[in-house]
Motif scaffolding. Structure first.
Motif, PDB file in Angstrom:
ATOM      1  N   GLU A   1       8.965  11.142  -8.571  1.00  0.00           N
ATOM      2  CA  GLU A   1       7.569  11.553  -8.789  1.00  0.00           C
ATOM      3  C   GLU A   1       7.058  10.962 -10.113  1.00  0.00           C
ATOM      4  O   GLU A   1       5.971  10.383 -10.178  1.00  0.00           O
TER       5      GLU A   1
ATOM      6  N   ASN B   1       0.871  -1.210   0.000  1.00  0.00           N
ATOM      7  CA  ASN B   1       0.000   0.000   0.000  1.00  0.00           C
ATOM      8  C   ASN B   1       0.899   1.248   0.000  1.00  0.00           C
ATOM      9  O   ASN B   1       1.883   1.333   0.693  1.00  0.00           O
ATOM     10  N   PRO B   2       0.471   2.220  -0.823  1.00  0.00           N
ATOM     11  CA  PRO B   2       1.392   3.344  -1.074  1.00  0.00           C
ATOM     12  C   PRO B   2       1.673   4.216   0.152  1.00  0.00           C
ATOM     13  O   PRO B   2       2.702   4.829   0.242  1.00  0.00           O
ATOM     14  N   LYS B   3       0.751   4.233   1.122  1.00  0.00           N
ATOM     15  CA  LYS B   3       0.947   5.203   2.212  1.00  0.00           C
ATOM     16  C   LYS B   3       1.878   4.685   3.288  1.00  0.00           C
ATOM     17  O   LYS B   3       2.328   5.420   4.146  1.00  0.00           O
ATOM     18  N   LYS B   4       2.198   3.362   3.265  1.00  0.00           N
ATOM     19  CA  LYS B   4       2.989   2.763   4.348  1.00  0.00           C
ATOM     20  C   LYS B   4       4.369   3.409   4.412  1.00  0.00           C
ATOM     21  O   LYS B   4       4.968   3.722   3.398  1.00  0.00           O
ATOM     22  N   GLN B   5       4.881   3.638   5.645  1.00  0.00           N
ATOM     23  CA  GLN B   5       6.252   4.147   5.800  1.00  0.00           C
ATOM     24  C   GLN B   5       7.191   2.950   5.807  1.00  0.00           C
ATOM     25  O   GLN B   5       7.208   2.196   6.777  1.00  0.00           O
ATOM     26  N   TRP B   6       7.907   2.737   4.737  1.00  0.00           N
ATOM     27  CA  TRP B   6       8.820   1.600   4.666  1.00  0.00           C
ATOM     28  C   TRP B   6      10.117   1.895   5.414  1.00  0.00           C
ATOM     29  O   TRP B   6      10.471   3.069   5.606  1.00  0.00           O
TER      30      TRP B   6
ATOM     31  N   THR C   1       6.787   7.043  -9.969  1.00  0.00           N
ATOM     32  CA  THR C   1       5.684   6.599  -9.081  1.00  0.00           C
ATOM     33  C   THR C   1       4.340   6.762  -9.785  1.00  0.00           C
ATOM     34  O   THR C   1       3.455   5.935  -9.649  1.00  0.00           O
TER      35      THR C   1
ATOM     36  N   GLY D   1       7.655   2.553  -4.094  1.00  0.00           N
ATOM     37  CA  GLY D   1       7.756   3.485  -2.961  1.00  0.00           C
ATOM     38  C   GLY D   1       9.220   3.754  -2.657  1.00  0.00           C
ATOM     39  O   GLY D   1      10.104   3.302  -3.384  1.00  0.00           O
TER      40      GLY D   1
END
Ligand SMILES: Cc1cc(Nc2nc(/C=C/c3ccccc3)nc3cc(N4CCN(C)CC4)ccc23)n[nH]1
Length: 273
Positions: free
Chosen positions: A61, A1-6, A64, A76
């Motif tokens: 940018e 999921n794109p919002k996760k902080q990896w 992505t 990400g």
């Protein structure tokens, strides 16, 4: 999921895949899902030293936002003290240019399939106002099905206006870029001609010992077709309609997909998936 902080703890790092200018690319596995990715590690001090912060930001940018079967995904990214990490799609069969070096040159059918895929990917990028500007075999990867993926958007730009920046090795550069003149989307069309020639003959058309000679050959569009290998007239016709000095006269991406050589060699199922 794109919002996760990896973070680095989310990944097991595997073998190094290659070494770029600003860092290395590693095979990696996301621990929870087991999902295989390529992790591109970039050293911040390198980015700061060459003041490429804005270019890297733009590359991220752009990549992505692009979703196309022939464009390598950037899932990400994250960073720590010294490094920036790009979580990239893993292309299982590696670099196209290694396949090209191994086999010497491609069959007309295979070359046409790659050109059709590149044309579709570029048409997609251009409608998103992205000019890649650095399409060369080193930036082309193959996935597990042998499908071509454009990687490395390091030199691409979001463009609505003409661009003036120099970049890349000369072999693949259009005259207007080599002359450092204003250039636009049509530079990618020129490069398709270069690649088509290289896929079929095994070497780029304006290759020369010294860069100054390559420069001169590009400016003159000093194009010749060796008698061997025996390449079809349609293929030469397509190459000749792309390697045109006047960028407004180069065959459009749409016209490339309608060209007899592409129609003859590419049944749509090869490239649509
Ligand atoms: C970003 C990315 C890379 C990637 N896959 C691969 N990259 C590179 C070489 C990468 C590289 C990176 C930086 C500079 C130079 C090369 N080499 C690869 C080599 C691979 N193999 C497996 C197949 N073998 C036949 C040849 C070696 C497979 C995937 C590769 N997927 N996504």
């Amino acid at each position: 999921n794109p919002k996760k902080q990896w973070s680095l703890n989310d990944f097991e790092i595997g073998k190094p895949l290659g070494k770029g200018k600003f860092g290395r690319v590693y095979l990696a596995r996301e621990v929870k899902s087991g999902f295989i990715v390529a992790l591109k590690v970039i050293f911040k001090e390198q980015i700061e030293k060459y003041r490429l912060h804005h270019q890297l930001k733009r590359e991220m940018e752009i990549q992505t936002s692009l979703r196309h079967p022939n464009v390598l995904r950037l899932y990400g990214w994250f960073h720590d003290e010294e490094r920036i990490y790009l979580i990239l799609e893993y292309a299982h069969r590696g670099e196209l240019y290694r396949e090209l070096r191994k086999t010497g040159r491609l069959s007309e059918k295979q070359a046409a399939i790659y050109i059709a895929s590149l044309t579709q990917a570029l048409a997609y990028c251009h409608e998103k106002h992205v000019i890649h500007r650095d399409i060369k075999p080193e930036n082309l990867l193959l996935d597990h099905e042998g499908r071509l993926k454009i990687a490395d958007f390091g030199w691409s730009v979001q463009s609505r206006s003409k661009r003036h920046t120099m970049c890349g090795t000369l072999d693949y550069l259009a005259p207007e870029m080599v002359e450092n003149k204003a250039h636009d989307y049509a530079v990618d069309n020129w490069t398709l001609g270069i690649l088509c020639y290289e896929f079929l003959y095994g070497v780029p058309p304006f290759e020369a010992e010294r860069q100054t000679d390559t420069f001169r050959r590009i400016m003159k569009v000093d194009l010749s077709f060796p008698s061997t290998p025996d390449v079809s007239a349609e293929a030469k016709n397509l190459i000749s309609q792309l390697l045109v000095k006047d960028s407004s006269k180069r065959l459009s991406l749409q016209k490339i997909t309608e060209h007899p050589w592409i129609i003859k060699n590419v049944t749509s199922h090869d490239t649509i998936i």
